[in-house]
Design a protein around this motif. Structure first.
Motif, short mmCIF file in Angstrom:
data_model
loop_
_atom_site.label_atom_id
_atom_site.label_comp_id
_atom_site.label_asym_id
_atom_site.label_seq_id
_atom_site.Cartn_x
_atom_site.Cartn_y
_atom_site.Cartn_z
N PHE A 17 0.86 -1.20 0.00
CA PHE A 17 0.00 0.00 0.00
C PHE A 17 0.89 1.24 0.00
O PHE A 17 0.72 2.15 0.82
CB PHE A 17 -0.94 -0.01 1.21
N ALA A 18 1.84 1.24 -0.93
CA ALA A 18 2.96 2.20 -0.85
C ALA A 18 2.53 3.64 -1.05
O ALA A 18 3.26 4.55 -0.63
CB ALA A 18 4.01 1.81 -1.88
N GLY A 19 1.37 3.89 -1.69
CA GLY A 19 0.97 5.27 -1.93
C GLY A 19 2.09 6.02 -2.62
O GLY A 19 2.66 5.55 -3.62
N PRO A 66 -7.75 1.49 -6.32
CA PRO A 66 -8.90 0.74 -6.86
C PRO A 66 -9.78 1.63 -7.74
O PRO A 66 -9.95 2.81 -7.46
CB PRO A 66 -9.66 0.31 -5.60
N ASN A 86 -4.00 10.47 2.41
CA ASN A 86 -3.76 9.03 2.57
C ASN A 86 -2.43 8.73 3.22
O ASN A 86 -2.23 7.63 3.75
CB ASN A 86 -3.71 8.37 1.18
N ALA A 87 -1.50 9.65 3.15
CA ALA A 87 -0.11 9.37 3.54
C ALA A 87 0.06 9.45 5.06
O ALA A 87 -0.92 9.43 5.81
CB ALA A 87 0.84 10.33 2.83
#
Ligand code: SAM
Length: 399
Positions: free
Chosen positions: A9-11, A36, A378-379
């Motif tokens: 889920f490295a973003g 997704p 998200n980070a």
């Protein structure tokens, strides 16, 4: 043992940036990121813009990846969402978690690769979810680790309590295999020492003495049984070993400098970030106190109320938590008074990069402003990972 990392889920690479700032020898040997239901893969493109486009950076749904194909690594990292981790019995197949729930993908990597060390990040409410069976979801995570031969420490950290420029509360989970040098050493320490003094989080994010520990036990490694009946009041600091649970409320003990929002604000900001009169009115309303009469679907009338939040955001404090909706006309979007002009404006994408502790203009790799804000929502606070990465490097050197 080498300092190899697998980043799930490295973003846009928050774990990696944080680890590399701690020790240049951290070497990411595989990374996965997939947004997704989006054609554009801006976060993955940003990752590759900084770290190169290589076969070991995989832009696929982690659910479709054969976990055995992932290279061996010392440290598994990833930030994953709080979802419903309950499991059901499925006849011949044994048990099954809900589709699309990412914890099961992490567990799949643990089963296939058995990394010695694991560092995960989730929202703070993970510890209390779901509301109707508090602690069940985190119990499932802990029981999974226990069954695979790991012990686990967890801590809810508000980054601003340790000097960072954002009030962001996140649950960090550090798991280590019991057969490591570190695992054997920790096994000899009392739970009280692990939580207050010797443990991973006690070293990285010191806390004041917090009184007697609350104790319990998982009771079983059977995930179905945990899913059906387990509950526990997990607090903000804790430790699980051999199925035993120890937890306490963490009171941060930090006396270093604090970075404030004004310290990271840009100068000479582009006119497009300033708010016109209509937007100003909208934000004033959204951020103000409200009492609104509403009617539920069943016809029941009720009053929806919310208190005011600071408008504009004070620049002599750390920022609030950035969400993925940052920058939209939304109650949680930051509105600041510009340091040069005194006029109200949004944060710039670059400022949101700095609020998360990324290098300047990190997400300026060809994506829209809207998606830059989204990626930053998200980070994670990179500096938190750097603090952890230093100790992790020492731990791995001892193996
Ligand atoms: C909480 S964010 C982690 C962000 C990362 N720590 C960073 O610093 O940017 C979770 C990431 O997982 C990605 N993701 C969601 N579902 C996924 C899936 N099925 N396979 C791979 N990645 C997924 C999302 O696109 C998002 O970037």
């Amino acid at each position: 043992m080498d300092k190899t990392v697998c980043e799930l889920f490295a973003g846009v690479g928050g774990f990696r940036v944080g680890l590399e700032a701690a020790d240049a020898n951290w070497d990411t040997v595989w990374a996965n990121q997939w947004e997704p239901s989006r054609r554009r893969q801006d976060a993955f493109d940003c990752y590759c813009a900084h770290f190169g486009k290589k076969d070991i950076y995989v832009n696929e749904d982690i659910g479709t990846v054969d976990k055995a194909s992932i290279p061996d690594h010392t440290l598994l990292v990833g930030g994953f969402p709080c979802q419903d981790y309950s499991v059901a019995r499925t006849g011949a197949k044994g048990i099954e978690g809900k589709k699309g729930v990412l914890w099961w993908q992490i567990r799949g990597v643990l089963i296939a690769k058995h990394p010695p060390f694991v560092l995960l990040e989730n929202v703070d409410r993970l510890l209390k979810s779901p509301g109707k069976q508090r602690g069940r979801d985190f119990g499932i995570i802990l029981a999974s680790f226990w069954a695979l031969g790991y012990s686990v420490e967890w801590r809810v950290v508000n980054a601003a309590d340790y000097g960072f420029v954002q009030r962001r509360r996140r649950t960090f989970i550090f798991a280590y295999r019991n057969d490591t040098v570190y695992g054997r050493y920790m096994h000899g320490a009392s739970a009280d020492r692990v939580i207050h003094q010797d443990g991973f989080f006690a070293q990285v994010f010191p806390i004041a003495p917090c009184g007697a520990l609350h104790q319990g036990e998982l009771g079983t490694q059977d995930l179905l049984a945990i899913s059906d009946a387990f509950g526990f009041a997990f607090d903000t600091a804790g430790y699980m070993t051999d199925g035993m649970l120890f937890t306490a409320k963490a009171e941060p003990d930090y006396h270093g400098p604090h970075v404030l929002l004004r310290d990271i604000m840009d100068h000479g900001v582009d006119e497009k970030y300033y708010l016109d009169d209509t937007s100003l009115e909208k934000f004033k309303y959204l951020k103000g106190a409200k009492h609104i009469e509403r009617t539920a679907r069943n016809g029941h009338k009720y009053t929806f109320s919310e208190g005011p939040i600071a408008y504009p955001d004070p620049v002599d404090r750390p920022a609030r938590t950035m969400l993925t909706s940052e920058g939209t006309t939304n109650r949680s979007t930051h509105v600041v008074r510009d340091l040069d002009t005194g006029r109200y404006r949004l944060l710039t994408p670059n400022e949101t990069n700095k609020i998360q502790g990324f290098p300047e203009h990190w997400t300026d790799t060809g994506m829209t402003d809207r998606f830059q804000y989204f990626c930053m929502g998200n980070a994670l606070v990179v500096g938190c990972i750097t603090r952890m990465g230093r100790l992790l490097a020492e731990i791995v050197e001892q193996e």
